[in-house]
Design an enzyme around this catalytic site. Structure first.
Site, PDB file in Angstrom:
ATOM      1  N   MET A 364       0.860  -1.183   0.000  1.00 36.82           N
ATOM      2  CA  MET A 364       0.000   0.000   0.000  1.00 36.82           C
ATOM      3  C   MET A 364       0.897   1.233   0.000  1.00 36.82           C
ATOM      4  O   MET A 364       1.421   1.623   1.041  1.00 36.82           O
ATOM      5  CB  MET A 364      -0.909  -0.026   1.233  1.00 36.82           C
ATOM      6  CG  MET A 364      -1.671   1.265   1.501  1.00 36.82           C
ATOM      7  SD  MET A 364      -2.959   1.564   0.293  1.00 36.82           S
ATOM      8  CE  MET A 364      -3.412   3.252   0.718  1.00 36.82           C
ATOM      9  N   HIS A 394       4.075  -0.973  -8.878  1.00 32.81           N
ATOM     10  CA  HIS A 394       2.665  -0.615  -8.690  1.00 32.81           C
ATOM     11  C   HIS A 394       2.507   0.502  -7.672  1.00 32.81           C
ATOM     12  O   HIS A 394       1.783   1.481  -7.904  1.00 32.81           O
ATOM     13  CB  HIS A 394       1.884  -1.850  -8.234  1.00 32.81           C
ATOM     14  CG  HIS A 394       0.419  -1.637  -8.065  1.00 32.81           C
ATOM     15  ND1 HIS A 394      -0.508  -2.030  -9.007  1.00 32.81           N
ATOM     16  CD2 HIS A 394      -0.302  -1.041  -7.082  1.00 32.81           C
ATOM     17  CE1 HIS A 394      -1.729  -1.705  -8.601  1.00 32.81           C
ATOM     18  NE2 HIS A 394      -1.625  -1.100  -7.425  1.00 32.81           N
ATOM     19  N   GLU A 395       3.195   0.375  -6.541  1.00 34.31           N
ATOM     20  CA  GLU A 395       3.010   1.370  -5.481  1.00 34.31           C
ATOM     21  C   GLU A 395       3.643   2.709  -5.846  1.00 34.31           C
ATOM     22  O   GLU A 395       3.103   3.762  -5.493  1.00 34.31           O
ATOM     23  CB  GLU A 395       3.584   0.839  -4.162  1.00 34.31           C
ATOM     24  CG  GLU A 395       2.951  -0.455  -3.676  1.00 34.31           C
ATOM     25  CD  GLU A 395       1.428  -0.418  -3.685  1.00 34.31           C
ATOM     26  OE1 GLU A 395       0.843   0.647  -3.405  1.00 34.31           O
ATOM     27  OE2 GLU A 395       0.811  -1.460  -3.981  1.00 34.31           O
TER      28      GLU A 395
END
Length: 971
Positions: A364, A394-395
């Site tokens: 996250m 992605h992060e």
């Protein structure tokens, strides 16, 4: 009052006052209990969630004893009762917060871990109101001002009305402040509160993460705010569009370090505690707020780096072992790629990334599960290597998509997650160009989305805003449709626009809406401005892909040139759960080739059309070249046979991605009874000549359904014999190129396919395979300090060796799991232990998932699913769930990832179900859930019932035909 505000003056007092003031609430717990009671911790039940990122909803609305609701006869309650709505009114807009939190990393005398804090929220009134609604969940407020929980002040000359009434609305999760007069439009106010919360181990809000170091338990105070858990840490306007600036201060024990979104600017040693104050954040949503208190250490980027990448923060042993070096090396490169790709500067001054012992998602923004961030070449496999890359990519992508520009509301979550998922493959491909990550996206995202979006209970990417209100409805948005389908349709959009045009549109989108919030039409508008030569507007094309569920199967008749589209459903007799504005028709870009030559792109803009160039008598036609569109393709029977012949004679003429997709399409079309099952099976005949990973992986995934359905029937043996002949050449190929298994292939995808070769060879009984795995495992047992098994092969070797062994092999694996200091190694052993054929060992293993110190909470779901996937353990797992239902409904639905974890367990355990007995079990289970009031969880079981009925039907329709075909092929 300036940005320091009232709280800054409090924080600035001497340490003794801070310590004494905040300690009083802890020491006088019993006295306060009579006046202030912690909001009860009740069981919760979200509907669904994915990606990963979960939400909880109180099952019962117990009124805290601290608060007395206003009585109508004494004082009329506000007529609108806005506190009954889950969405905040638009009357107030937050500007900034000053938040001070002090997590207690040791258990108090009452057996609790708590945090103490105070917070001030500055907000502007934009519409007249005499009501302040601010989110608050499971927080206990002090009574410094008599019966009130808060103090209101005016800023910049504003006069604050008196507080008339104040109470907590448990169901809608508000602290409600009713005022004696209305706030003035355009004026700014300051709401101050003091509170206490539980530093629970529930992986949400401000929580504790535990680990052991040299036998000593350590506690980390950390956060997971997404999507609606910031309100569990401090009172806030907890909606994504309510962006504000955050001034954070953390009080923490000596010999610990505090981290937050911003860089620390003041650090005070107060002798008994430390106090770290951070720079103001950028304007951001509450769910992005993150802070950590730990004794972790870090490695840092070079001082000359433009962005200070202090990756990684992790446990001392991991950093000292060098497990953070890979992430440190790639993060700066990924940031630079995105800055160039978006033509947008990285919005922060630093990038802290922390590997947490327990975390509810893979990652996250800045927080990661240890396995998703740490990489040890001596212990981690190429899959772990890839995961560390993809999680990082992605992060970091979220720093632009999600953080700099945020969706207005959760109904458009796919704008955050679909974009981040798609571009993460571009970032990863730039860092590791030889891994073919952009191609692998077809396996990882597109095929996954195809499978999930082919059922009548699927849902559109974007739902009407009014349909997403409660925490449970918000949780519904976090599924693989949002992530994988979102990425797949954006990949399609990029393909037909071209990647450079798509990138220019994204750059304009980021520039226009920086630090703001958007809806999907904003993205279409920016892309339209840089687009030419489309058959319709970006809005007209793309709305059909995001506002209706599902996707089409495009059927091409190469005899007539006729092309048609139909909504693809695995069960052709099922009816979609919701109507469609577009009657389940799409604008479909069809890139196609003839006999190996790419012919161009054709648009299908209606239900049926004729495209003369596709008409042929002897040439084969292949549509959806490189799977550039989100649709399946069917052909006339003659063209299917020509494709099969081409694969058999020279499969290299057909692109690798399409060989994988032909297999995927054919088996799913057969499942939907659009083509014969024998056509799909006939395609697998060429596999004895195939050496590439993507087609083999696609075939194995599809054939897995056959193993599941026929595992205890006579068909299973015939399948083993057939597939043994197909995988034997692949097994021998890898044996040869690895010098009799002493080396590892150089190609990333070859390394994956080597695992496929060994795994399938052992399953189907290829001579020497099981003995190979047993030999490696026995060598390790004889010398536990020196594992001879390459990390790439550990998972399949552990599984097959433990399956072929007994108690001794299992006990050794369990002891190695318990003593492992590597998250990657522990994960592989966790899987291997589930492969035993001994029911007593599997039963013991399942019980360990309930143990406090046996299997970590975040790993329990995976362990249960691993056993369920074992043909010897799937019924055992089902009865384990039934026998331990009370524990599981609380621990998984409430605290271990919400309904997403529960859904994974139920659907994973029942995916083999294909008999009447199993159908009856599920129906009884659903009735019990409904009777107990667990409506959302009953819906998951209903899905399992429908799948079981479909499995029963499929077996009845195909068992004889599959057996006949296999018998003929083996003759």
């Amino acid at each position: 009052m300036g940005k320091g505000g009232f709280v800054a003056s409090v924080v600035g007092t001497i340490a003794v006052i801070i310590i004494i003031g905040l300690s009083v609430g802890t020491q006088k717990h019993k006295q306060e209990e009579s006046r202030t009671k912690v909001m009860p911790k009740v069981e919760v039940k979200p509907k669904t969630a994915v990606m990963p990122k979960t939400v909880v909803k109180p099952k019962t609305a117990v009124k805290p004893k601290t608060v007395v609701k206003p009585k109508t006869e004494d004082d009329p309650i506000h007529e609108a009762k806005l506190w009954k709505n889950y969405r905040l009114p638009t009357s107030l807009v937050p500007l900034y917060y000053n938040v001070t939190l002090w997590p207690q990393l040791k258990m108090d005398i009452y057996g609790r871990y708590i945090f103490i804090g105070h917070s001030g929220a500055a907000f502007m009134c934009v519409n007249e109101t005499d009501l302040i609604l601010i989110h608050s969940y499971e927080l206990k407020y002090s009574l410094t001002w008599g019966r009130h929980h808060a103090m209101l002040r005016g800023l910049s000359g504003a006069k604050a009305p008196a507080i008339k009434k104040i109470w907590l609305e448990v169901e809608t999760q508000y602290l409600v402040v009713q005022l004696s007069e209305k706030l003035q439009v355009g004026m700014t106010y300051w709401l101050y509160t003091e509170f206490q919360g539980e530093l629970a181990d529930d992986l949400r809000g401000f929580y504790r993460s535990e680990f052991f170091e040299n036998g000593v338990k350590k506690v980390v105070a950390t956060t997971q705010m997404q999507p609606t858990f910031a309100r569990k840490a401090f009172p806030c306007f907890d909606e994504p569009a309510m962006k504000a600036v955050f001034h954070m201060t953390l009080i923490h024990p000596l010999r610990t370090v505090a981290l937050a979104n911003a860089t620390e600017i003041i650090f005070h040693n107060k002798k008994l505690v430390l106090q770290t104050k951070f720079e103001p954040t950028e304007k951001m949503s509450t769910y992005l707020l993150a802070f950590v208190v730990s004794d972790f250490i870090s490695i840092k980027s070079p001082a000359e780096a433009k962005v200070l990448v202090r990756t990684i923060w992790a446990q001392r042993k991991a950093i000292e072992a060098g497990q953070g070096k890979y992430a440190l090396n790639i993060t700066g490169n990924i940031i630079n790629f995105y800055q160039n790709y978006y033509n947008s500067t990285y919005p922060l001054q630093k990038s802290d990334q922390i590997a947490l012992p327990t975390f509810s998602f893979g990652a996250m923004e800045n927080s990661f599960k240890e396995k998703a961030l740490l990489f040890d070449p001596s212990m981690s496999s190429n899959q772990d290597h890839e995961w560390a890359l993809m999680a990082n990519s992605h992060e970091v992508a979220h720093m632009w998509f999600g953080n700099l520009v945020t969706m207005k509301w959760w109904n458009d979550l796919w704008l955050n997650e679909g974009l981040a998922t798609y571009v993460s493959y571009l970032g990863a491909d730039d860092v590791q160009p030889t891994w073919n990550m952009k191609d692998l996206m077809v396996l990882y995202e597109v095929q996954k989305a195809f499978a999930l979006d082919a059922v009548a209970s699927s849902h559109p990417l974007s739902s009407p805003e009014e349909k997403v209100n409660t925490p449970a409805e918000i949780a519904d948005q976090f599924d693989y449709i949002t992530y994988s389908k979102g990425a797949a349709v954006l990949r399609m959009l990029s393909e037909f626009l071209s990647e450079p045009v798509f990138a220019r549109g994204l750059s304009a989108y980021l520039k226009q809406f920086a630090y703001g919030n958007t809806v999907y039409t904003d993205l279409w508008g920016n892309l339209q401005e840089v687009t030419v030569n489309l058959p319709a507007s970006v809005t007209e094309i793309m709305n059909r892909w995001i506002l209706q569920m599902g996707y089409p199967v495009v059927t091409i008749d190469t005899q007539t040139g006729r092309i048609s589209q139909e909504h693809f459903l695995l069960d052709s007799e099922s009816e979609p759960d919701r109507p469609s504005l577009y009657n389940y028709e799409w604008f479909v870009p069809i890139k196609w080739m003839k006999n190996g030559t790419v012919m161009g792109q054709h648009w299908l803009l209606e239900k049926t059309a004729t495209h003369e160039p596709m008409r042929t008598n002897s040439e084969w036609v292949l549509a959806n070249v490189n799977v550039s569109g989100f649709y399946r393709v069917n052909y006339d029977s003659q063209n299917w046979q020509r494709l099969i012949s081409q694969l058999t004679s020279d499969h290299s003429v057909i692109p690798v991605i399409n060989r994988a997709q032909i297999l995927d399409d054919a088996f799913k079309l057969a499942r939907a009874k659009i083509i014969s099952i024998t056509v799909a099976l006939s395609i697998t005949k060429y596999l004895s000549e195939e050496r590439e990973y993507m087609p083999w992986e696609s075939a194995i995934k599809k054939l897995d359904h056959f193993f599941l359905m026929f595992d205890w029937t006579e068909v299973y043996g015939a399948m083993e014999e057939y597939l043994r002949g197909k995988v034997q050449p692949l097994f021998n190929y890898f044996k040869n190129i690895t010098a009799d298994w002493t080396e590892i292939p150089s190609s990333h995808t070859d390394q994956y396919n080597q695992v496929n070769a060994i795994s399938l060879a052992c399953i189907t009984g290829v001579e020497g395979c099981v003995n190979l795995t047993k030999t490696w495992y026995r060598q390790w047992m004889e010398n536990p300090d020196k594992n001879p098994i390459h990390p790439n092969l550990k998972m399949t070797v552990y599984c097959n060796a433990i399956a072929a062994g007994g108690v001794e092999e299992w006990e050794f694996g369990w002891n190695m799991y318990k003593s492992s200091s590597s998250a990657a190694e522990a994960e592989m052993l966790l899987y291997g232990l589930s492969c035993s054929k001994d029911l007593s060992l599997l039963s013991r293993y399942l019980k360990y998932t309930l143990g406090v110190n046996m299997i970590r909470k975040q790993d329990a779901t995976s362990a249960i699913l691993y056993v369920a996937n074992n043909k010897h353990g799937h019924l055992l797992t089902w009865f384990f769930i039934r026998d331990n239902w009370d524990h599981i409904i609380y621990d998984f639905v409430c605290c271990r990832g919400g309904l997403f974890s529960f859904s994974r367990i139920i659907l994973g355990v029942s995916k083999r179900f294909s008999t009447l007995f199993e159908l009856i079990w599920l129906r009884q289970f659903r009735e019990e859930l409904l009777y107990s009031g667990f409506i959302n969880t009953a819906f998951v079981v209903h899905h399992a019932i429908e799948t079981t009925k479909a499995n029963m039907k499929w077996v009845a329709q195909n068992k004889k035909e599959v057996m006949r075909w296999l018998t003929e092929e083996s003759a």
